[in-house]
Structure formats: C-alpha cells, structure tokens
Design an enzyme around this catalytic site. Structure first.
Site, mmCIF file in Angstrom:
data_model
loop_
_atom_site.group_PDB
_atom_site.id
_atom_site.type_symbol
_atom_site.label_atom_id
_atom_site.label_comp_id
_atom_site.label_asym_id
_atom_site.label_seq_id
_atom_site.Cartn_x
_atom_site.Cartn_y
_atom_site.Cartn_z
ATOM 1 N N LYS A 204 17.993 -11.735 27.705
ATOM 2 C CA LYS A 204 17.303 -10.263 27.945
ATOM 3 C C LYS A 204 16.000 -10.266 27.576
ATOM 4 O O LYS A 204 15.515 -10.207 26.434
ATOM 5 C CB LYS A 204 18.335 -9.299 26.764
ATOM 6 N N GLY B 143 17.222 -4.934 30.876
ATOM 7 C CA GLY B 143 17.588 -3.664 30.181
ATOM 8 C C GLY B 143 17.151 -3.358 28.945
ATOM 9 O O GLY B 143 16.482 -4.113 28.418
ATOM 10 N N GLY C 160 16.968 -2.925 24.972
ATOM 11 C CA GLY C 160 17.297 -3.580 23.704
ATOM 12 C C GLY C 160 18.520 -2.897 23.050
ATOM 13 O O GLY C 160 19.519 -3.794 22.557
ATOM 14 N N VAL D 173 21.684 -3.480 26.341
ATOM 15 C CA VAL D 173 21.971 -4.887 26.504
ATOM 16 C C VAL D 173 21.789 -6.108 25.440
ATOM 17 O O VAL D 173 22.578 -6.695 25.018
ATOM 18 C CB VAL D 173 20.846 -5.663 27.809
ATOM 19 N N GLU E 80 12.132 -14.929 15.488
ATOM 20 C CA GLU E 80 10.440 -15.144 15.719
ATOM 21 C C GLU E 80 10.067 -13.781 15.398
ATOM 22 O O GLU E 80 10.006 -12.757 16.739
ATOM 23 C CB GLU E 80 10.012 -15.750 16.914
ATOM 24 N N CYS F 64 1.448 -12.675 18.200
ATOM 25 C CA CYS F 64 1.958 -12.556 16.608
ATOM 26 C C CYS F 64 1.288 -13.527 15.729
ATOM 27 O O CYS F 64 0.950 -13.178 14.601
ATOM 28 C CB CYS F 64 3.609 -13.133 16.962
ATOM 29 N N GLU G 82 0.864 -5.237 10.662
ATOM 30 C CA GLU G 82 0.560 -5.899 12.028
ATOM 31 C C GLU G 82 0.285 -4.755 12.901
ATOM 32 O O GLU G 82 0.853 -3.828 13.249
ATOM 33 C CB GLU G 82 1.960 -6.397 12.370
HETATM 34 P P1 NAD Z 1 10.401 -5.202 19.817
HETATM 35 O O1 NAD Z 1 11.193 -5.693 18.721
HETATM 36 O O2 NAD Z 1 10.494 -3.753 20.004
HETATM 37 O O3 NAD Z 1 11.457 -5.595 21.137
HETATM 38 C C1 NAD Z 1 11.679 -7.082 21.304
HETATM 39 C C2 NAD Z 1 12.810 -7.305 22.011
HETATM 40 O O4 NAD Z 1 14.031 -6.617 21.266
HETATM 41 C C3 NAD Z 1 12.891 -6.661 23.476
HETATM 42 O O5 NAD Z 1 13.455 -7.171 24.719
HETATM 43 C C4 NAD Z 1 13.882 -4.940 22.972
HETATM 44 O O6 NAD Z 1 14.218 -4.674 24.095
HETATM 45 C C5 NAD Z 1 14.895 -5.949 22.172
HETATM 46 N N1 NAD Z 1 15.353 -4.889 21.302
HETATM 47 C C6 NAD Z 1 15.117 -3.659 20.770
HETATM 48 N N2 NAD Z 1 15.951 -3.079 20.234
HETATM 49 C C7 NAD Z 1 17.060 -4.011 20.152
HETATM 50 C C8 NAD Z 1 18.431 -4.054 19.685
HETATM 51 N N3 NAD Z 1 18.986 -2.994 18.729
HETATM 52 N N4 NAD Z 1 19.167 -5.210 19.799
HETATM 53 C C9 NAD Z 1 18.863 -6.354 20.073
HETATM 54 N N5 NAD Z 1 17.424 -6.299 21.012
HETATM 55 C C10 NAD Z 1 16.831 -5.095 20.768
HETATM 56 O O7 NAD Z 1 9.220 -6.034 19.861
HETATM 57 P P2 NAD Z 1 8.000 -5.948 21.140
HETATM 58 O O8 NAD Z 1 7.315 -4.685 20.991
HETATM 59 O O9 NAD Z 1 8.539 -6.317 22.538
HETATM 60 O O10 NAD Z 1 7.067 -7.156 20.674
HETATM 61 C C11 NAD Z 1 6.112 -7.183 19.598
HETATM 62 C C12 NAD Z 1 6.540 -7.727 18.438
HETATM 63 O O11 NAD Z 1 6.997 -9.033 18.641
HETATM 64 C C13 NAD Z 1 5.180 -8.143 17.329
HETATM 65 O O12 NAD Z 1 5.873 -7.474 16.082
HETATM 66 C C14 NAD Z 1 5.209 -9.407 17.511
HETATM 67 O O13 NAD Z 1 4.458 -10.016 16.348
HETATM 68 C C15 NAD Z 1 6.485 -10.023 17.616
HETATM 69 N N6 NAD Z 1 6.290 -11.340 17.993
HETATM 70 C C16 NAD Z 1 6.416 -12.656 17.628
HETATM 71 C C17 NAD Z 1 6.323 -13.566 18.226
HETATM 72 C C18 NAD Z 1 6.830 -14.907 17.381
HETATM 73 O O14 NAD Z 1 6.523 -16.258 17.970
HETATM 74 N N7 NAD Z 1 6.880 -14.841 16.133
HETATM 75 C C19 NAD Z 1 5.961 -13.723 19.365
HETATM 76 C C20 NAD Z 1 5.532 -12.654 19.893
HETATM 77 C C21 NAD Z 1 6.005 -11.483 19.528
#
Ligand code: NAD
Length: 481
Positions: free
Chosen positions: A178, A209, A211, A214, A253, A287, A387
């Site tokens: 996803k 889709g 979060g 999906v 992550e 990140c 962050e």
């Molecule tokens: P996010 O947590 O908003 O979304 C990440 C993914 O999770 C998306 O695909 C989203 O659709 C999905 N998601 C959202 N709600 C969900 C749910 N209830 N159940 C399952 N999946 C769900 O994060 P973002 O804004 O896309 O990314 C930014 C964040 O990601 C920052 O905090 C960044 O530090 C972190 N990040 C970490 C790493 C790492 O390797 N540690 C790498 C890149 C980004």
C-alpha cells in the site's frame, strides 16, 4: 506571482496490480494529484477500498503456497529480474518523484538508484544467510513469515517499496503493497516494472488507497502475517495496537530528530557543509535529516558565519533543475506545518539566523518554504524536540563532550545521528554513545548491508541487507527422538 515553468498532461490512474494483472479499482473515490511546485492538478487517481485489498490479500495467500517453498537460487533470480526492471526505468521514476512531491533531482535520482540496487543488496544478504543449521538430531530452518503488508510514506516512496519488496522476496514472502496515496505517479511506474519483471502471479500485489481504508484492512486482516511500515509515529503506534488483535509481526520505520555533533576539533570548511547536507536532505523531508546541530560554545560565532556563507550552496527552486538543493514541501498541509513550527521557534525565543516565515522571494506559487536556521535554541524547545519534516535546522550550543552526548540522546527519537571531527578515534568514541540506529562520521553516507532502523520512538526492527531479510523470517526447529 512567480511559478516554476512546468508542463505536463493530466494523468488518470484507475487500476491496482493484483494477481499479476492491472485490475480496475472497485473503490470509487477519486483523489487529485497536486503538483507542489505550483499547486496545480496534474492527475487523478481512483483509490482502492477493502474489496480491492481483500482480493490482493487472497492472491498473495494463494501465491505463497508456491513462492514460500522456492529455493534461495530461485529467489536470487527473481531479485535480479526486479533489479533489471527497476534499473531500466530510473529516469521515469526520478521524473515522477520530482513532479509529484517536488523531490529535487539531485536527491531523487540517487535515491531511485538505491531502490534499484536494493534488490542486489538483498541478493547478497540472502547469500550470507544460512537458512539451515543442524546439530545432533535437531535441524533449525528459517522460513518465510507468510503474506506481508508493506505500507510506505510518500517522501521516498519508490525507495521504500523497493527496500521492503527486496527483503520480502528474498525471504520467500508474498506481498500486498500500500504505497502512500501521495505517490500515485511513482507507483504507476513501479507497477510497470513489477509487470516487466515477470514475477509469478500474486507474489507482488499493489493497492493504491487511503491508510485508514487499505492500510487498516492490511493491519486487521488475519490473512496478513506481517506488516512492514514506514511513516509517522502516530500511525506506527496504531498499527502496533490494531495489529495485536491478529498478532501481526511488525517492522516500524518511524520519525526522527537527528542530532549532528560538531566536535571542537572539526575542520569547519568541511564540517559545516556536511552538517547542512544532513539537515536539508530531501528538502528537510527526510526521517534521517540532521535537524539538531550541536556546536561547542567556543566555536558558535565562527559556525554562525560559516552557515550564512554555506547556505549559498543550498538554493531553493525548481526541483527538476540539477543545481537546486531544496524543492517545495509535498503539500499545502506540509507547507503550513513548517510555517507553524517556524512561528513556534520565534515565539519560544530562538533567533532566526537564515530564512524565516513565508515563501522565498520569487517563489510565491506552490509550497516552497525558506530554508531556516535557528540559533539560540535550547534542546527543550518544541522545534528541538518535535519532527518538523521541513528544512528547519536548530543550532544548539554545548560545553563539554559529555554534555553534547547528553543533549544528542535527550530526544524521544533515535533513528540517525552524525559526528563531525578530525580525531577519528574520538569521533568513534562519541558515536558509540549515541542511542540511534545509525551514526555517520564526517558525512552522510550509506551501506546497503548495514542495518537501518530506530531506537526508541523511531521504530521497531531493522531493514537493509541480511537484517532486513531476517525481519521476514520465522524459525522452525525439527527434533528427531
Ligand atoms: P504517515 O504515517 O501519515 O503515512 C504513512 C503511510 O501510512 C501512508 O501510506 C498512509 O496512507 C498509511 N496510513 C495512514 N493511516 C493508516 C492506518 N490507520 N493504518 C495503516 N496505514 C495507515 O506518514 P507520511 O506523512 O507519509 O510520512 C512522513 C513520516 O514518515 C515522518 O514521520 C517520517 O519521519 C517517517 N519516515 C520514516 C522513515 C524511516 O525509515 N524511519 C523513512 C521515511 C519517512
């Protein structure tokens, strides 16, 4: 009002990739794809729903019955095919990253290349892993965990998909991916790569889709054995909580607030540009971004002057221009988030050395922010603890080396860190006291076999190389009487 010159045709994406075929979406919600350089609509994507997700999970379960029993050699061949297929589309993937989230080409291209190489790194990791161990009448084998749900963030979506897919395939798992809903264009190119790699049907399925639709189905569905997630702490916590009902294995992550410790023997002509590269990585939307720069009080004034000069090497503008170091924020929401943190920093008493609120000059359209460096920051300020996920650097003074280490570790995060200094033995000693999954010495660098992941709130588990494959394996012991 200035804009970055762009032209493109409107794209329409209406399919998912399920059981080896492009399948029309059952879900009907249509989302706009917005170009962050000028906030214009450049496409539409139809989002999948629970029905699409369940179809993909069923296809992955069926495929697991066969793929889970493949040999290491067969999986190595699959990894090589995936490497070739993604390598052939590096330019298209880079262009999609530049266009849909404003990733600067000087970052996006090497990141996509790293994604393609992840399949070779996994092949090497697989070679190193012994899948069977025996003693006496006991045999222990490493077995694929089953069907894995791979959920990714937008900020380097293609890389995350490649990394997770490479480890999962190396382990013998089948997957449902996803991708971030903000990454439809990159995903479309990747789907074409997967199709070209000619994997057995159902080994790799992709549903675009939301979060909470999906992603949540993957987390809650008992047909999924493991979730590998890259994203925010808030969603990571939720996945761990909701996944507990079906005892999901999880790799998370998550975020970071990475410290860079500049030691008092650092050569500033190299150390300051290195610190800024780490801070402004992926326009600060990384990140691993080194957003807390710890500077000895004795060198603070000198470092401030150096930062002002070195910022000339970090121009903001059109992400497709290879000279540009900082592109726009991915979305209006992210633009507003960065602005609110800059305001918060000023309210809490930090001083703006470079940048500040608002758009940079001549870049009023789109989601461009001014790369901002705060000085006079203390580690308890909001901008030093939370962050921001934008190009905002906090410079924090320290007295002794022990104090620098204490400040570096005084964070709920522990993903990445940097140490800058001339005496390597001393730099290593400092690095070994930082509670973070990765510490780089003297510059941002990578090793695809070295583990990637976080201490504390930065996550659970590791990715990359052998460590990443182990996260998709279970252990079985067979004992003869
Ligand atoms: P996010 O947590 O908003 O979304 C990440 C993914 O999770 C998306 O695909 C989203 O659709 C999905 N998601 C959202 N709600 C969900 C749910 N209830 N159940 C399952 N999946 C769900 O994060 P973002 O804004 O896309 O990314 C930014 C964040 O990601 C920052 O905090 C960044 O530090 C972190 N990040 C970490 C790493 C790492 O390797 N540690 C790498 C890149 C980004």
């Amino acid at each position: 009002m200035a804009t970055v010159a762009q032209q493109s045709t409107i794209r329409t994406i209406t399919t998912h990739y399920i059981d080896g075929a492009f399948v029309p979406s059952h879900g009907t919600e249509v989302m706009e794809i917005i170009r962050p350089t000028d906030a214009s609509v450049i496409g539409h994507v139809t989002l999948g729903d629970e029905v699409d997700t369940r179809l993909a999970i069923s296809a992955a379960r069926r495929a697991f019955a066969t793929f889970g029993r493949t040999t290491k050699d067969e999986r190595a061949q699959t990894l090589r095919r995936l490497h070739q297929a993604v390598s052939a589309r590096i330019d298209d993937l880079t262009a999609a990253m530049v266009e849909e989230y404003g990733g600067v080409v000087q970052f996006a291209k090497p990141i996509v290349q790293t994604g393609a190489n992840a399949f070779l790194a996994a092949e090497k990791g697989l070679e190193e892993l012994s899948m069977t161990e025996s003693w006496g009448k006991t045999t222990v084998t490493l077995e694929p965990v089953g069907v894995a749900g791979l959920i990714t963030a937008w900020n380097a979506n293609a890389l995350f998909i490649c990394l997770k897919l490479a480890s999962a395939v190396a382990a013998g798992c089948t997957v449902v991916i996803k991708p971030s809903e903000l990454s439809a264009l990159q995903t479309e190119v990747l789907l074409e790569c997967l199709n070209a790699a000619d994997l057995p049907n159902g080994v790799c399925n992709v549903v675009i889709g939301r979060g909470e639709v999906v992603g949540a189905e993957l987390v809650n569905n008992p047909g999924v054995d493991k979730i590998s997630f890259t994203g925010s702490v808030a969603v990571g916590e939720r996945i761990m909580r909701d996944g507990a009902a079906t005892l999901k294995r999880v790799t998370l992550e998550l975020g970071g607030k990475s410290p860079t410790i500049l030691l008092d023997d650092a050569a500033l002509d190299q150390a300051v540009p290195s610190a800024l590269i780490m801070a402004f990585l992926n326009s600060g939307q990384a990140c691993a971004a080194g957003t807390r720069l710890l500077v000895p009080n004795s060198r603070l004034e000198e470092v401030k002057g150096r930062i002002r000069d070195a910022m000339r090497a970090f121009p903001v503008g059109d992400p497709a221009d290879p000279r540009i170091a900082i592109g726009p924020m991915v979305s209006e929401k992210q633009y507003e988030r960065v602005q609110s943190y800059i305001r918060k920093g000023i309210e809490e008493g930090a001083q703006v050395l470079v940048g500040g609120e608002g758009h940079p000059e001549d870049l009023d359209a789109g989601f461009f922010v001014k790369p901002t460096v705060f000085v006079g920051v203390t580690n308890d300020m909001t901008i030093a603890q939370e962050e921001i996920f934008g190009p905002v650097l906090c410079v924090i003074g320290y007295g002794t080396e022990d104090e620098a280490i204490r400040i570096a570790n005084d964070s709920r995060y522990g993903l990445h860190a940097g140490v800058l200094g001339t005496d390597l033995q001393r730099a290593r000693r400092v690095a070994s006291q930082i509670r973070a999954g990765r510490v780089v010495i003297n510059n941002m660098t990578d090793d695809p076999q070295a583990p990637w992941g976080g201490f504390k709130y930065s996550g659970v588990g590791r990715e990359y190389g052998r460590y990443g494959i182990e996260a998709f394996l279970e252990t079985r012991a067979i004992l003869e009487s």
